[in-house]
Design a protein around this motif. Structure first.
Motif, mmCIF file in Angstrom:
data_model
loop_
_atom_site.group_PDB
_atom_site.id
_atom_site.type_symbol
_atom_site.label_atom_id
_atom_site.label_comp_id
_atom_site.label_asym_id
_atom_site.label_seq_id
_atom_site.Cartn_x
_atom_site.Cartn_y
_atom_site.Cartn_z
ATOM 1 N N GLU A 136 34.831 37.682 38.908
ATOM 2 C CA GLU A 136 35.837 36.385 38.409
ATOM 3 C C GLU A 136 36.944 36.724 37.724
ATOM 4 O O GLU A 136 37.963 35.819 37.541
ATOM 5 N N VAL A 138 39.134 39.286 38.361
ATOM 6 C CA VAL A 138 39.946 39.843 39.358
ATOM 7 C C VAL A 138 40.676 38.890 39.957
ATOM 8 O O VAL A 138 40.174 37.702 40.437
ATOM 9 N N LYS A 139 42.139 38.942 40.090
ATOM 10 C CA LYS A 139 42.967 38.084 40.468
ATOM 11 C C LYS A 139 43.483 38.543 41.818
ATOM 12 O O LYS A 139 43.147 39.684 42.354
ATOM 13 N N GLN A 140 44.051 37.403 42.714
ATOM 14 C CA GLN A 140 44.496 37.856 44.121
ATOM 15 C C GLN A 140 45.393 38.948 44.072
ATOM 16 O O GLN A 140 46.426 38.982 43.166
ATOM 17 N N ASP A 142 45.086 42.079 43.007
ATOM 18 C CA ASP A 142 45.294 42.896 41.866
ATOM 19 C C ASP A 142 44.941 44.529 42.226
ATOM 20 O O ASP A 142 44.317 44.971 43.458
ATOM 21 N N ALA A 168 34.748 41.297 44.743
ATOM 22 C CA ALA A 168 36.094 40.835 44.893
ATOM 23 C C ALA A 168 36.844 40.914 46.101
ATOM 24 O O ALA A 168 37.384 39.964 46.617
ATOM 25 N N HIS A 169 36.602 41.956 46.712
ATOM 26 C CA HIS A 169 37.006 42.030 48.068
ATOM 27 C C HIS A 169 36.362 41.251 49.043
ATOM 28 O O HIS A 169 37.048 40.549 50.220
ATOM 29 N N ALA A 171 35.316 38.382 48.358
ATOM 30 C CA ALA A 171 35.866 37.011 47.941
ATOM 31 C C ALA A 171 37.154 36.912 48.807
ATOM 32 O O ALA A 171 37.662 35.688 48.579
ATOM 33 N N LYS A 173 40.050 38.635 47.937
ATOM 34 C CA LYS A 173 41.135 38.823 46.948
ATOM 35 C C LYS A 173 42.154 39.562 47.168
ATOM 36 O O LYS A 173 43.203 40.042 46.309
ATOM 37 N N ASP A 174 42.225 40.077 48.301
ATOM 38 C CA ASP A 174 43.418 41.034 48.819
ATOM 39 C C ASP A 174 43.549 42.338 47.681
ATOM 40 O O ASP A 174 44.652 42.335 47.324
ATOM 41 N N ILE A 175 42.354 42.779 47.318
ATOM 42 C CA ILE A 175 42.617 43.922 46.215
ATOM 43 C C ILE A 175 43.134 45.412 46.743
ATOM 44 O O ILE A 175 43.061 45.709 48.105
#
Length: 341
Positions: A136, A138-140, A142, A168-169, A171, A173-175
């Motif tokens: 939560e 982590v932002k798109q 990052d 995060a991945h 979800a 979020k293109d990290i």
């Protein structure tokens, strides 16, 4: 004991087996382990590594001995010997403490087995909760920097800091992940890069001394690291090089998070100065060896200082991501870690 299976540790068909992390990523070799001496050697040589996994591997070995009919005195000695293998990682002490409690029962053998099963399954659940809470943050898009290896290889579950990255991945979020190679034993280059590749998470491997220039160039948005012991005041020990990152993050105003389960908390330890720091074999610094072979680059009699961990002061941490929640500076300063359960 029922079958317990994780990425690098399993109890199956009555045998404890561990994945040799010293040989990764080029070879996947499993070792069967039946004695305290065998498990101690696997831990000391980092074939078994990662604070949570060390505790669980030792626990399964003690439970195996209980199933084989070892008496109470033999099990107590096994617990003592295994606990002594790695002095910094408090997860090992947590697990051995739980087993000592189980030994007090009349039906101690069955209680030791039940405790081992509970600790293994608990770690899976703790990892899931940490990963979800940390994701939560982590932002798109990052760019995340991490150090050492804190994934499924180091736990029974999805991991600690690397578990956050995994979630995060997942979800969407293109990290992207910057992976410190983590000298001197290259757990980042060998293990974290290996896990991220298996998970199809975009990453770039860097030398440890490249982190500062990346931060200065604005190419790092957040830092997530694991921990081997968190003191009551929030200071924590982790793989050597973590403190460097925390200082750099403070200077560049980059959020720095530590991710660990409650089993890594040591509320009896008041601060980082009280954390014992293991010093390892000088040969780990004068050269390198692994599945790729070996090489010595330093003079034969070079004097070496090789602490396995360093301590990061609480004042450099933006947040402590535990399975019970995310704690900020104010909460930790008010003693929040003393009341986590």
């Amino acid at each position: 004991m029922k079958e317990l299976i994780a990425r690098s540790l399993k109890y199956q068909q009555g045998v404890v087996s561990v994945l040799d992390q010293y040989l990764l990523p080029h070879q996947e070799v499993w070792h069967e382990c039946r004695t305290v001496a065998e498990m101690a050697e696997l831990i000391l040589t980092l074939k078994v590594r990662g604070a949570p996994l060390i505790g669980l591997a030792a626990t399964l070995l003690v439970a195996y001995l209980a199933e084989q009919g070892a008496d109470k005195a033999a099990l107590a000695q096994a617990i003592d010997e295994l606990e002594a293998t790695r002095p910094t990682a408090v997860n090992l002490m947590h697990c051995m403490g739980k087993l000592r409690g189980a030994l007090q029962a009349t039906d101690f053998a069955s209680q030791v087995v039940a405790t081992a099963e509970m600790l293994f399954e608990e770690d899976i659940a703790l990892c899931e909760r940490m990963a979800n809470l940390g994701a939560e943050l982590v932002k798109q898009g990052d760019n995340i920097l991490t150090h050492c290896n804190t994934g499924a290889l180091a736990t029974a579950g999805i991991g600690t800091a690397l578990g956050v990255i995994h979630q995060a991945h997942a979800a969407g979020k293109d990290i992207h992940v910057w992976v410190d190679e983590t000298r001197p034993l290259l757990q980042g280059g060998r293990l974290t890069a290996y896990e991220l590749a298996c998970w199809d998470i975009p990453y770039t491997l860097i030398c440890d001394n490249m982190a500062a220039s990346l931060m200065a160039a604005g190419k790092v948005d957040k830092i997530f690291v694991g921990a081997d012991r968190i003191a009551a005041n929030g200071d924590f020990a982790n793989k050597v090089g973590t403190y460097n990152l925390a200082v750099l993050a403070k200077h560049h105003n980059i959020p720095f998070y530590v991710v660990a389960p409650v089993t890594t908390l040591d509320v009896v330890c008041p601060n980082g100065k009280a954390i014992p720091i293991e010093e390892r074999n000088p040969l780990e610094v004068t050269g390198v060896s692994g599945s790729f072979g070996s090489c010595q680059w330093a003079p034969q009699n070079a004097k070496v200082f090789n602490p396995a961990f360093d301590v990061t002061p609480a004042e450099l941490v933006m947040g402590w991501v535990l399975d019970t929640g995310v704690y900020d500076q104010h909460a930790v300063a008010q003693g929040a870690l003393l009341h986590v359960s």
